[in-house]
Scaffold this motif. Structure first.
Motif: not given
Length: 378
Positions: A141-163
């Protein structure tokens, strides 16, 4: 049999005797170096292979997960090594895992030579769990796939703000005084990283890109952020740097704003491409600025069409229409995105395009052009 086959048999015996002792890359590398002996020609490639997180996943997983990791690792090796070294590494992998290599299409087309001895009887192979039922693996399911991608998505979004914050501080401290625009500084940073990956930091081209098998691994979440700053393909790197300089060379935006938009656009394209690749089980390796570049070109080309006038980019005294960049850049990217990275997968051309950052950059850029035009009319 060659050295790769012998190493694979040895690794297979180690896994059968003590699998827990081979769950660390350093221990695995040390054992392979000892088994390799005085063969200096393969020491570097085998050591690099042993340091790959994908290799541990290949050795310690089963079924569809192992096949997916093996396909991703094979595609990565094909893009890195010469044919002779590549064949030894593939022999090592296939022997260690017991997975048969994909058939050689060129060899299949040649007429078979007359056998000199009676062929050996086929060895029975235990069917894998995915093939015994005859039912294809269902996409999650889309929800489960987003949960699996969650760490990468969150880290990349936070990294964009830091950069973006770092870029703003550097702009205020240095680059404003030198008269550099934010776009030029971004191109210089990407060019320096690419140059370092050819010399003192050769591991960047191997470790920073993100593969479809690594996208779901929390320990590899940092690659969601790093993949936008390195190009695995040298020709694509040259093209992207030239096009970025054309697009952003005269940009009035500050460096912080340029970096923030670059990171977030790359993340949006990558996230959508990764979702499509996971749903259709497509092997992909993402790297570089193609998503952000495609979105900028598509935005300008879309606004040109909606306003019914030509939008141009100025560079080195040339006035380049947006539609020219759209056609040229799109044609070159199609040549890179359409071929299958895993010869065993069954996917359509459209599915492979939608599993690329470039394809989603094109769609997002055109969508934003339509939204911008609607806002102007309201």
């Amino acid at each position: 049999m060659g050295v790769g086959h012998d190493l694979g048999e040895q690794l297979n015996r180690w896994l059968a005797a003590d699998p827990a002792g081979l769950r660390q890359s350093r221990a695995l590398s040390n054992r392979l170096m000892d088994a390799l002996g005085a063969n200096d020609g393969l020491r570097g490639p085998v050591r690099d292979l042993a340091s790959q997180p994908l290799l541990l996943q290949v050795l310690h997983s089963r079924g569809a997960e192992q096949q997916s990791a093996l396909a991703s690792l094979t595609a990565q090796l094909r893009a890195t090594y010469a044919p002779a070294v590549l064949q030894e590494l593939l022999d090592l992998l296939h022997t260690a895992t017991g997975q048969s290599p994909p058939p050689d299409r060129a060899a299949a087309d040649r007429p078979a030579a007359a056998p000199t001895t009676a062929p050996a009887p086929p060895t029975p192979v235990e069917p894998s769990p995915d093939t015994t039922t005859g039912v294809p693996q269902q996409p999650i399911s889309l929800r489960l796939q987003l949960e699996r991608f969650g760490p990468g998505l969150a880290l990349s979004a936070a990294g964009a703000l830091v950069f973006a914050w770092v870029g703003a501080e550097l702009d205020r401290a240095r680059f404003e005084g030198w008269g550099f625009s934010g776009g030029v500084v971004l191109v210089l940073v990407l060019a320096l990283l690419q140059a370092f990956s050819l010399g003192p930091l050769k591991g960047l081209k191997r470790q920073w890109p993100l593969t479809s098998a690594e996208a779901e691994q929390p320990r590899q979440a940092w690659q969601w952020l790093s993949q936008a700053w390195i190009h695995a393909n040298g020709l694509e790197a040259i093209l992207n740097l030239i096009v970025l300089l054309i697009l952003l060379g005269d940009s009035p935006l500050q460096l912080g704003s340029v970096v923030l938009r670059y990171c977030l656009t790359s993340l949006a394209c990558l996230g959508l491409a990764a979702l499509c690749a996971a749903r259709w089980q497509i092997t992909r390796r993402w790297s570089g600025a193609s998503g952000a570049i495609s979105a900028l070109i598509a935005l300008a080309a879309g606004l040109s069409l909606l306003h019914w006038r030509v939008f141009r980019f100025s560079s080195a005294g040339l006035e380049i229409p947006a539609w020219v960049l759209l056609l040229v850049y799109g044609a070159l990217q199609l040549g890179w995105q359409l071929p299958r990275q895993n010869p065993d997968e069954r996917s359509s051309a459209l599915q492979r395009v939608l599993s690329s950052s470039w394809g989603w950059g094109l769609l997002l850029g055109l969508s934003w052009a339509v939204i911008t035009r609607i806002r102007e009319l309201l």
